[in-house]
Design a protein around this motif. Structure first.
Motif: not given
Length: 166
Positions: A54-83
């Motif tokens: 989760l920390i790696t995801l939210v600090n990644s350039d790909d995450f931070l360069s994503e303009k759509k909050l819905v895509n960030r939202f889905l990425s966080i939820l997906s990572t939480l599930y995988l954790c």
């Protein structure tokens, strides 16, 4: 989900241990008893959640360069599930508003809780989530899910900050 009867004194005790609005009795009891799930051998004690992905995801350039909050939202939820899939499942079951379900395993459940929920599949999970909510509601969903998964306040604060970072 099963229903149990408890006396008023025990109910008051459980209610007094609530850490945040919307926390379910099941989540409170799991935290108090430090249990994760049942196995064939009995109760398995919860292990600390490894939040490094989760920390790696939210600090990644790909995450931070994503303009759509819905895509960030889905990425966080997906990572939480995988954790931790079992903690995510327990937390997801207790995550809902007064009239609306936020997460479900099928689209119809989410559609029944509102006219315009715009359910989307959370990548790499069997779950769907409503996506028409505003940024504050998305943060609330992420925050409540992380709290119910017993993620530390430091990591919750980091995720919230990075979620809205421009």
């Amino acid at each position: 989900m099963k229903t149990i009867e408890i006396d008023d004194e025990l109910y008051q005790y459980i209610a007094s241990k609530t850490e945040h609005i919307g926390e379910s009795a099941s989540t409170i009891l799991r935290r108090l008893l430090a249990v994760d799930m049942k196995s064939e051998t009995g109760v398995v004690v919860s292990q600390p959640l490894d939040s490094s992905a989760l920390i790696t995801l939210v600090n990644s350039d790909d995450f931070l360069s994503e303009k759509k909050l819905v895509n960030r939202f889905l990425s966080i939820l997906s990572t939480l599930y995988l954790c931790n899939q079992s903690l995510f499942s327990v937390a997801a079951a207790s995550l809902h508003g007064s009239k609306r379900r936020y997460l479900a395993k099928d689209e119809q459940t989410l559609l029944r809780s509102g006219n315009n929920t715009k359910p989307k599949q959370i990548p790499s999970t069997p779950y769907m989530v409503i996506t028409n909510s505003n940024t504050a509601r998305k943060i609330y969903i992420i925050e409540l899910l992380m709290r119910n998964m017993q993620i530390s306040e430091q990591i919750i604060d980091l995720v919230k900050k990075q979620f809205i970072a421009k």
